[in-house]
Design an enzyme around this catalytic site. Structure first.
Site, PDB file in Angstrom:
ATOM      1  N   GLU A 345      -4.188  23.651  47.225  1.00 49.78           N
ATOM      2  CA  GLU A 345      -5.311  22.849  47.710  1.00 49.78           C
ATOM      3  C   GLU A 345      -5.232  21.402  47.244  1.00 49.78           C
ATOM      4  O   GLU A 345      -5.457  20.471  48.013  1.00 49.78           O
ATOM      5  CB  GLU A 345      -6.624  23.483  47.228  1.00 49.78           C
ATOM      6  CG  GLU A 345      -7.844  22.672  47.604  1.00 49.78           C
ATOM      7  CD  GLU A 345      -9.145  23.268  47.102  1.00 49.78           C
ATOM      8  OE1 GLU A 345      -9.105  24.313  46.428  1.00 49.78           O
ATOM      9  OE2 GLU A 345     -10.198  22.688  47.378  1.00 49.78           O
ATOM     10  N   HIS A 398     -12.075  19.514  50.408  1.00 46.29           N
ATOM     11  CA  HIS A 398     -11.506  20.704  49.759  1.00 46.29           C
ATOM     12  C   HIS A 398     -10.801  21.563  50.802  1.00 46.29           C
ATOM     13  O   HIS A 398     -10.936  21.341  52.002  1.00 46.29           O
ATOM     14  CB  HIS A 398     -12.616  21.531  49.101  1.00 46.29           C
ATOM     15  CG  HIS A 398     -13.128  20.935  47.827  1.00 46.29           C
ATOM     16  ND1 HIS A 398     -12.854  21.461  46.598  1.00 46.29           N
ATOM     17  CD2 HIS A 398     -13.885  19.830  47.604  1.00 46.29           C
ATOM     18  CE1 HIS A 398     -13.423  20.716  45.663  1.00 46.29           C
ATOM     19  NE2 HIS A 398     -14.059  19.715  46.248  1.00 46.29           N
ATOM     20  N   GLU A 461     -14.580  21.748  53.819  1.00 49.90           N
ATOM     21  CA  GLU A 461     -13.504  22.708  53.528  1.00 49.90           C
ATOM     22  C   GLU A 461     -12.620  22.703  54.767  1.00 49.90           C
ATOM     23  O   GLU A 461     -12.953  23.315  55.786  1.00 49.90           O
ATOM     24  CB  GLU A 461     -14.061  24.110  53.269  1.00 49.90           C
ATOM     25  CG  GLU A 461     -14.937  24.225  52.024  1.00 49.90           C
ATOM     26  CD  GLU A 461     -14.146  24.482  50.745  1.00 49.90           C
ATOM     27  OE1 GLU A 461     -12.893  24.435  50.790  1.00 49.90           O
ATOM     28  OE2 GLU A 461     -14.792  24.734  49.705  1.00 49.90           O
TER      29      GLU A 461
HETATM   30 ZN   LIG Z   1     -11.773  23.250  46.191  1.00 45.45          ZN
END
Ligand SMILES: [Zn+2]
Length: 501
Positions: A345, A398, A461
């Site tokens: 990530e 993220h 995300e």
């Molecule tokens: Zn994260």
């Protein structure tokens, strides 16, 4: 050499044997799934330097570059001795050494982010008398683990076994120890300088539990009159602690000030160790060179904007001027989510976040990154940066994850809290339209960076690193650029709408 054992109890009773076994199976799958982390482990983490299993003596010798307290357990079916080295990063893929005889193999891997695990496995049907497993600390960084001769397992297993732990490092005479004479901050060279009166060795790593950079010096004692440097208001170090860690190790714990990056350690002479300290700079130049995200290497450092903020360095949003904070999640020793093929990530979101900032900047919107490189950055400084710079909006980026056993789950989620709903919707729509990513909705959540920021803030995300579809796309730099453009377009659209109101 003095050895001191502390007993630690290992349950090996018949009743819980199967649960020990099961949890270990889980542990193994994690260990295999997560070994990729070690590839991106911070260079400064303590390492396993060497290991050797002497089959004729049934003895394992390990050396680490910082003190370690091994933990051991014996697991059944087949019998294996599992030795964990907390705080130690292996820094390489799993090692699997086949051995002959009753000790069948040795495996070494990264058990979790900062634990290296060694597994010594016996041939089927053999077991070890747990009380006869001897741990001997030659020093706190060198251990001998002597196994008794494996025996054919009988039907009865011992209910409780003790595995010794904890060494007393071999003692040197005080006269052999170096005295740390001074620890000073040299402002002109931006170095922390640790001076001793005899040759010293050092190791260093981030100590996550103390949120400090830990430098260990040995063999050494703290000089009687030595104090840390005077730290003024503008000092790049907010706190420094010196302490005698054990009879021959001095620890220097450095807490850098906000926005300060710790650089290389050096040893210019046998008696001098230095740590480079860098203030975050405000860089105007925009480097748009394509960034790559590999599964193993840290992302390339792209100092685009001021990566962090000493109070005085944050450009405040002038009246009427828009300022967007882009916050790539995680970084440094924290890789964030780990997905298919070890996809991390932290690298993905740094690349996307950097490109969002560049894109906004090109369109005349001032943008700041909370981190512009692969650094460790807590949540609080991210929020501080947004607050201190009086930002217009805050966008945290993220990548998501669920279990590696759910590659079917992919898609975009955009989170908001309080005033961020409009911003979340606008970004979410743009990303859906421009990237074709699956839609998992706009959601409200009490994430720290959303709760603690006073301006509209969202957390995007961008996809699941554990998702088959998302992982393959997020691995592609053209897709990441597309994602970044979409997020930037959403932010712009929101700002334009907000300006019209
Ligand atoms: Zn994260």
């Amino acid at each position: 050499m003095l050895v001191n054992f502390f007993a630690s109890l290992i349950r090996w009773s018949k009743s819980n044997q199967s649960s020990v076994f099961r949890s270990n199976q889980v542990a193994y799958s994690l260990f295999i799934a997560f070994f990729a982390i070690l590839m991106a482990a911070p260079a400064k983490a303590a390492r396993l330097e060497s290991w050797r299993f002497n089959a004729s003596q049934n003895q394992l010798e390990i050396t680490t570059d910082a003190g370690v307290q091994p933990k051991a357990q014996l697991v059944s079916d087949p019998t294996r001795l599992v030795i964990d080295l907390p705080g130690i990063v292996l820094g390489r893929p799993v090692i699997n050494e086949a051995l002959s005889g009753t000790v069948r193999s040795m495996r070494i891997g990264q058990f979790d982010r900062d634990t290296t695990r060694i597994v010594i496995e016996l041939a089927p049907g053999y077991t070890l008398e747990p009380s006869q497993i001897k741990f001997r600390g030659i020093s706190d960084r060198r251990w001998l683990i002597k196994l008794p001769t494996p025996q054919l397992a009988s039907t009865s297993t011992p209910a409780v076994v003790a595995v010794p732990q904890s060494p007393t490092p071999s003692r040197l005479n005080d006269s052999e120890l170096a005295a740390i004479e001074s620890v000073e901050l040299n402002g002109s060279s931006n170095q922390l300088m640790i001076q001793a009166n005899k040759p010293i060795r050092y190791s260093s790593r981030w100590d996550r539990s103390l949120a400090a950079y830990r430098i260990e010096i040995s063999p050494a004692q703290l000089g009687k009159s030595v104090k840390g440097p005077e730290l003024g208001a503008g000092s790049p170090i907010s706190r420094i602690k010196l302490r005698q860690e054990n009879s021959q190790t001095v620890a220097v714990l450095v807490h850098p000030a906000t926005g300060v990056q710790l650089g290389q350690m050096n040893q210019p002479s046998q008696q001098l160790v230095t740590l480079q300290i860098q203030r975050a700079r405000l860089l105007q130049s925009v480097n748009t060179a394509s960034n790559t995200v590999s599964n193993t290497a840290s992302p390339r450092v792209m100092p685009v904007f001021n990566p962090a903020m000493a109070t005085t360095q944050v450009p405040r949003s002038p009246n009427g001027r828009l300022l967007v904070i882009i916050d790539p999640g995680h970084g440094g020793p924290d890789p964030g989510a780990i997905g298919i093929n070890g996809l991390q990530e932290k690298g993905i979101v740094l690349d996307i976040g950097t490109q969002v900032a560049v894109s906004l900047q090109r369109q005349g919107i001032q943008a700041l990154l909370t981190r512009a490189d692969d650094r460790d950055l807590g949540l609080e400084p991210r929020v501080q940066m947004a607050e201190q710079s009086n930002a217009t909006v805050f966008v945290s980026i993220h990548a998501n994850s669920i279990s590696l056993s759910r590659p079917d789950i992919s898609g975009l989620e955009t989170y908001y809290y309080d005033s961020g709903l409009g911003l979340a919707k606008t970004i979410h729509q743009n990303v859906l339209q421009l990237t074709g990513v699956g839609d998992r909705g706009v959601r409200k959540a009490r994430f720290y960076v959303l709760r603690k920021t006073s301006m509209p803030s969202v957390l995007v995300e961008v996809g699941f690193v554990t998702g088959r579809d998302d992982a393959s796309r997020l691995s592609n730099s053209a897709y990441r650029t597309q994602m970044a453009d979409a997020i930037a377009r959403g932010i712009l659209q929101y700002l334009q709408q907000a300006a019209r109101l």
